[in-house]
Write an enzyme that holds these catalytic residues in place. Structure first.
Site, PDB file in Angstrom:
ATOM      1  N   ARG A 227       5.323 -12.710   9.744  1.00 27.58           N
ATOM      2  CA  ARG A 227       5.972 -11.449   9.419  1.00 27.58           C
ATOM      3  C   ARG A 227       7.267 -11.323  10.209  1.00 27.58           C
ATOM      4  NH1 ARG A 227       2.272  -7.526   9.028  1.00 27.58           N
ATOM      5  NH2 ARG A 227       3.590  -5.752   9.450  1.00 27.58           N
TER       6      ARG A 227
ATOM      7  N   LYS B  25       4.522   0.930   9.460  1.00 26.62           N
ATOM      8  CA  LYS B  25       4.572   2.201   8.746  1.00 26.62           C
ATOM      9  C   LYS B  25       3.939   3.329   9.546  1.00 26.62           C
ATOM     10  CE  LYS B  25       3.071   0.259   4.884  1.00 26.62           C
ATOM     11  NZ  LYS B  25       2.642  -0.012   3.509  1.00 26.62           N
TER      12      LYS B  25
ATOM     13  N   GLU C  98       0.870  -1.166   0.000  1.00 27.16           N
ATOM     14  CA  GLU C  98       0.000   0.000   0.000  1.00 27.16           C
ATOM     15  C   GLU C  98       0.912   1.223   0.000  1.00 27.16           C
ATOM     16  OE1 GLU C  98      -2.725   0.338   3.295  1.00 27.16           O
ATOM     17  OE2 GLU C  98      -3.529   2.222   2.511  1.00 27.16           O
TER      18      GLU C  98
HETATM   19  P1  ATP Z   1       2.897  -2.121   8.059  1.00 25.30           P
HETATM   20  O1  ATP Z   1       2.255  -3.019   9.063  1.00 25.30           O
HETATM   21  O2  ATP Z   1       4.337  -1.857   8.285  1.00 25.30           O
HETATM   22  O3  ATP Z   1       2.139  -0.868   7.830  1.00 25.30           O
HETATM   23  P2  ATP Z   1       1.653  -3.413   5.884  1.00 25.30           P
HETATM   24  O4  ATP Z   1       1.485  -4.872   5.986  1.00 25.30           O
HETATM   25  O5  ATP Z   1       0.456  -2.591   6.136  1.00 25.30           O
HETATM   26  O6  ATP Z   1       2.900  -2.963   6.725  1.00 25.30           O
HETATM   27  P3  ATP Z   1       1.727  -3.372   3.055  1.00 25.30           P
HETATM   28  O7  ATP Z   1       2.127  -2.254   2.190  1.00 25.30           O
HETATM   29  O8  ATP Z   1       0.308  -3.769   3.073  1.00 25.30           O
HETATM   30  O9  ATP Z   1       2.231  -2.995   4.506  1.00 25.30           O
HETATM   31  O10 ATP Z   1       2.655  -4.630   2.807  1.00 25.30           O
HETATM   32  C1  ATP Z   1       2.973  -5.142   1.544  1.00 25.30           C
HETATM   33  C2  ATP Z   1       3.371  -6.582   1.696  1.00 25.30           C
HETATM   34  O11 ATP Z   1       4.490  -6.706   2.576  1.00 25.30           O
HETATM   35  C3  ATP Z   1       2.250  -7.406   2.269  1.00 25.30           C
HETATM   36  O12 ATP Z   1       2.143  -8.603   1.526  1.00 25.30           O
HETATM   37  C4  ATP Z   1       2.686  -7.674   3.680  1.00 25.30           C
HETATM   38  O13 ATP Z   1       2.175  -8.886   4.123  1.00 25.30           O
HETATM   39  C5  ATP Z   1       4.205  -7.659   3.574  1.00 25.30           C
HETATM   40  N1  ATP Z   1       4.797  -7.248   4.844  1.00 25.30           N
HETATM   41  C6  ATP Z   1       4.551  -6.125   5.535  1.00 25.30           C
HETATM   42  N2  ATP Z   1       5.227  -6.108   6.691  1.00 25.30           N
HETATM   43  C7  ATP Z   1       5.941  -7.257   6.737  1.00 25.30           C
HETATM   44  C8  ATP Z   1       6.835  -7.839   7.683  1.00 25.30           C
HETATM   45  N3  ATP Z   1       7.127  -7.224   8.821  1.00 25.30           N
HETATM   46  N4  ATP Z   1       7.380  -9.037   7.389  1.00 25.30           N
HETATM   47  C9  ATP Z   1       7.091  -9.652   6.239  1.00 25.30           C
HETATM   48  N5  ATP Z   1       6.254  -9.173   5.307  1.00 25.30           N
HETATM   49  C10 ATP Z   1       5.677  -7.989   5.552  1.00 25.30           C
HETATM   50 MG    MG Z   2      -1.260  -3.522   4.822  1.00 26.74          MG
END
Ligand code: ATP
Ligand code: MG
Length: 564
Positions: A264, A274, A38
């Protein structure tokens, strides 16, 4: 790259096993994965794990990986983030080729599918307020209650949905919900919201829409449109999988992707969220998203971590089904491993103390030959100027050395690396008693750093010719937080490390360091790995400390503190 898809992966893990079996048993001819960020912030090391996994699997099995922006929430998304995400994925060494997509590319199709669900009696327009929806949802132990609007006629929902799209209603006044099961033990199946009203312009679709699909409704359908075979996501989506499958089963989608979840990444002494990273930036705790202390990919890059070290880290931690926290020392270990092999060696003095070599002729300059990297003879050598006035590290001298201090002291001889042996003959101090200068003599027979009579000083110091050295600012970095588990006891921001950045001015650098480009990391001998910061100006270089030389991960592992 071979055109034959592999059926044996480079590494084993449960996801690669699934992919290999699907190929072997003919369920797919080509593997298609995606990385779906995102664009509401910069990518962090957790995303790097996901990128290495998705692009890595595609590469290993001869398939492809799409980059898809999951841009369904226009209020939080920005072009700056879109640009940084593309730059970061490329920098990590991966390429989506022509397969760059946006969930917003599918808004029209998603709308049609929403209408399809209404027509088949599987979705309805609800008029409960957000609070009422929450109240009707029930809890983990209690079933939810049906909305009074749940059984309204299909025609009515169709009409209202169209009018939602036309902009007739205010934000939150209505929502489109799937009609699944308010008593389901899985709360995600209790009539989840598919569309909400949001009068906000979108970076890509502009004012075309004032209703936007939810993540759940957009994500799986985007996967299906793109022909994704394996939709790999983090564990928190495991409970969404029944919903993911419900949509696929109830819509005329062109393909049936399979969602697979993995744990994760969490890393000690930092935070991978984020939302929190955005606060650190907005509240001025760091120099920006790419601050060298940030766990963002751009921060790690500015810190001097090579992409290869990050990829090695992702490979080393692997993927598993159980959440865990990885010690940051493990990441640092992977980075040191690459830098030890590749980084050029250079001289720098962070806290300079003047040395005058009294018996060395004034005005004379010798070019000393020094290896660029003792680990890699092919890296060649460089010339380092030597002259009568030198800089050494202040901490390499002690007027009254304790028993285990072997470096320079009055009357003592040490080796200046690659140059000569010098002996301290006098100590000069200012009125306050602070040492301002050392007087030394050198032994001309020890040129290159060895003595024909076989004497071996117990210490070898780095040094610079004062007339040739280049002054610089050097920034020393340490963990952003003081605790391995920031925020575990109280306010996360109270755990910020006040000493995470130390700015040193008046440091001295070997002249050749002026040529190191931003993006390259070198070793300052005996001090650590350093890289030029983009804040550098001509004649005013700024270097960041990437890491010290000491690898603490091996120690942690030896103590049995690390399982992996
Ligand atoms: P955050 O929790 O940091 O805001 P998010 O999951 O909302 O991260 P996205 O932009 O939706 O961020 O993530 C893109 C991809 O990266 C998704 O498939 C998510 O599952 C993966 N991802 C995000 N954070 C992690 C992590 N800590 N470890 C592994 N994969 C991750
Ligand atoms: Mg997300």
């Amino acid at each position: 790259m071979s055109s034959e898809p592999a059926t044996t992966p480079e590494r084993g893990d449960f996801i690669r096993d699934i992919v290999a079996a699907d190929l072997r048993e003919g369920r797919h001819k080509t593997i298609v994965t995606r990385f779906p960020p995102e664009p509401n912030g910069y990518l962090h090391i957790g995303h790097a794990k996901s990128i290495c996994l998705n692009f890595g699997i595609a590469r290993e099995f001869g398939g492809r990986c799409h980059l898809r922006f999951d841009d369904t929430n226009p209020t939080k998304e920005e072009q700056e983030y879109i640009d940084s995400i593309q730059a970061d994925v490329h920098w990590l060494g991966f390429d989506w080729g022509e397969h760059l997509y946006h969930a917003s590319d599918y808004f029209e199709q998603l709308y049609e599918w929403a209408v399809h669900l209404i027509k088949t009696g599987k979705a309805y327009v609800d008029e409960l307020s957000a609070d009422e929806v929450r109240e009707h949802r029930g809890t983990l132990t209690e079933p939810g209650r049906n909305s009074p609007w749940r059984n309204r006629p299909v025609e009515e929902s169709l009409d209202l949905f169209e009018r939602m799209k036309a902009g007739e209603f205010a934000n939150g006044a209505k929502a489109l919900r799937a009609k699944i099961d308010m008593a389901s033990p899985n709360i995600n199946l209790r009539d989840p919201v598919l569309y909400r009203i949001l009068h906000a312009a979108h970076p890509r679709t502009g004012d075309a829409w004032c209703i936007y699909p939810t993540y759940d409704f957009a994500h799986g359908q985007s996967d299906a449109i793109e022909g994704i075979t394996h939709s790999i996501c983090t564990l928190e989506f495991e409970v969404h999988r029944p919903l993911y499958e419900w949509f696929i089963d109830n819509l005329p989608v062109p393909s049936h992707p399979r969602q697979i979840e993995f744990a994760r990444l969490n890393v000690t002494y930092t935070v991978l969220s984020k939302r929190v990273l955005l606060r650190l930036v907005n509240e001025g705790h760091v120099r920006g998203w790419d601050d060298p202390r940030m766990p963002t990919i751009s921060g790690l890059r500015r810190r001097g971590f090579p992409a290869e070290g990050i990829r090695d880290f992702a490979a080393l931690i692997g993927v598993a089904k159980a959440d865990s926290t990885v010690e940051v020392e493990m990441l640092e270990h992977c980075v040191r491993d690459v830098l030890n092999r590749k980084a050029l060696r250079r001289f720098a003095v962070l806290d300079p103390l003047k040395v005058v070599v009294e018996n060395y002729p004034e005005g004379r300059v010798e070019e000393m030959e020094a290896p660029n990297n003792p680990e890699d003879p092919a890296a060649g050598t460089r010339k380092v100027p030597f002259s009568r006035e030198l800089w050494i590290e202040r901490e390499d001298f002690m007027e009254e050395p304790p028993p285990k201090f072997f470096r320079l002291a009055p009357g003592r001889e040490v080796r200046l690396r690659g140059a000569y042996f010098v002996t301290c003959t006098d100590v000069v101090k200012d009125a306050a008693g602070r040492i301002t200068e050392l007087r030394c003599t050198y032994d001309p027979a020890t040129r290159g750093g060895d003595s024909p009579d076989g004497r071996k000083p117990k210490a070898t110091l780095h040094w610079l010719s004062a007339a040739h050295a280049m002054p610089a600012e050097v920034r020393l970095y340490d963990h952003l937080f003081t605790r391995p588990d920031p925020g575990a006891e109280g306010d996360l921001f109270a755990d910020l490390n006040p000493e995470s950045e130390k700015v040193l001015t008046g440091c001295q650098l070997e002249p050749s360091l002026a040529e190191v480009p931003v993006g390259e990391t070198v070793q300052f001998e005996r001090l650590g790995y350093f890289c030029p910061d983009p804040d550098s100006k001509p004649g005013a270089p700024v270097f960041n400390r990437t890491l010290t030389l000491k690898d603490t991960w091996a120690k942690l592992r030896a103590q049995g503190r690390h399982g992996g």
